[in-house]
Design a protein around this motif. Structure first.
Motif, PDB file in Angstrom:
ATOM      1  N   GLU A 170      12.838  66.361 -24.010  1.00 32.63           N
ATOM      2  CA  GLU A 170      14.104  67.976 -24.050  1.00 32.63           C
ATOM      3  C   GLU A 170      12.709  69.078 -24.623  1.00 32.63           C
ATOM      4  O   GLU A 170      12.688  70.037 -24.963  1.00 32.63           O
ATOM      5  CB  GLU A 170      15.382  67.992 -25.083  1.00 32.63           C
ATOM      6  CG  GLU A 170      16.088  67.452 -24.106  1.00 32.63           C
ATOM      7  CD  GLU A 170      16.419  68.315 -22.695  1.00 32.63           C
ATOM      8  OE1 GLU A 170      16.204  70.052 -23.018  1.00 32.63           O
ATOM      9  OE2 GLU A 170      16.827  68.367 -22.174  1.00 32.63           O
ATOM     10  N   HIS A 171      11.850  68.379 -25.907  1.00 28.40           N
ATOM     11  CA  HIS A 171      11.257  68.690 -26.618  1.00 28.40           C
ATOM     12  C   HIS A 171       9.272  68.023 -25.994  1.00 28.40           C
ATOM     13  O   HIS A 171       8.492  68.182 -27.401  1.00 28.40           O
ATOM     14  CB  HIS A 171      11.201  68.082 -28.479  1.00 28.40           C
ATOM     15  CG  HIS A 171      12.475  68.871 -28.163  1.00 28.40           C
ATOM     16  ND1 HIS A 171      12.754  69.674 -29.113  1.00 28.40           N
ATOM     17  CD2 HIS A 171      13.382  68.003 -28.610  1.00 28.40           C
ATOM     18  CE1 HIS A 171      14.069  69.957 -29.169  1.00 28.40           C
ATOM     19  NE2 HIS A 171      14.594  69.033 -29.224  1.00 28.40           N
ATOM     20  N   TRP A 172       8.989  67.579 -24.615  1.00 29.50           N
ATOM     21  CA  TRP A 172       7.897  67.803 -24.709  1.00 29.50           C
ATOM     22  C   TRP A 172       6.809  68.056 -24.721  1.00 29.50           C
ATOM     23  O   TRP A 172       5.398  68.379 -25.591  1.00 29.50           O
ATOM     24  CB  TRP A 172       8.089  67.123 -23.294  1.00 29.50           C
ATOM     25  CG  TRP A 172       6.379  66.578 -22.790  1.00 29.50           C
ATOM     26  CD1 TRP A 172       5.488  67.010 -22.080  1.00 29.50           C
ATOM     27  CD2 TRP A 172       6.079  65.150 -23.140  1.00 29.50           C
ATOM     28  NE1 TRP A 172       4.813  66.340 -21.717  1.00 29.50           N
ATOM     29  CE2 TRP A 172       5.223  64.779 -22.874  1.00 29.50           C
ATOM     30  CE3 TRP A 172       6.748  64.115 -23.909  1.00 29.50           C
ATOM     31  CZ2 TRP A 172       4.168  64.036 -22.239  1.00 29.50           C
ATOM     32  CZ3 TRP A 172       5.839  63.033 -24.055  1.00 29.50           C
ATOM     33  CH2 TRP A 172       4.608  62.889 -23.354  1.00 29.50           C
TER      34      TRP A 172
ATOM     35  N   HIS B 254       6.912  70.220 -27.329  1.00 27.61           N
ATOM     36  CA  HIS B 254       6.339  70.155 -28.298  1.00 27.61           C
ATOM     37  C   HIS B 254       5.450  70.222 -29.116  1.00 27.61           C
ATOM     38  O   HIS B 254       4.401  69.672 -29.944  1.00 27.61           O
ATOM     39  CB  HIS B 254       7.520  71.146 -29.367  1.00 27.61           C
ATOM     40  CG  HIS B 254       8.241  72.269 -28.893  1.00 27.61           C
ATOM     41  ND1 HIS B 254       8.218  72.826 -29.442  1.00 27.61           N
ATOM     42  CD2 HIS B 254       9.968  72.029 -28.659  1.00 27.61           C
ATOM     43  CE1 HIS B 254       9.000  74.301 -29.011  1.00 27.61           C
ATOM     44  NE2 HIS B 254       9.871  73.401 -28.491  1.00 27.61           N
TER      45      HIS B 254
END
Length: 77
Positions: A36-38, A40
């Motif tokens: 989900e935060h790849w 960032h």
């Protein structure tokens, strides 16, 4: 070390079913969190690699591995 053969062997926490379940849940949660935060995370890769070096030294030490002595030309079998 002297081990008594009559003592029951207690496996480590990570070898028990509760430890394996916790490790599996943490792995799945980490996968979805990273997915989900790849966007960032990719900006921080150089910093994460630099942070990995001191962490590896804390975990494994610096050259304290058991090494076999090297044979020299004058050594005899």
């Amino acid at each position: 070390m002297n081990h008594d053969d009559n003592e029951p062997h207690v496996p480590s926490f990570w070898r028990r079913p509760a430890g394996m379940a916790l490790a599996t849940a943490a792995l799945i949660a980490g996968f979805y969190l990273l997915r989900e935060h790849w966007g960032h995370v990719t900006g921080y890769w150089p910093y994460l690699l630099l942070l990995a070096c001191p962490l590896m030294h804390l975990m494994h030490g610096h050259g304290n591995h058991a090494q076999t002595p090297r044979r020299t030309y004058n050594d005899k079998e």
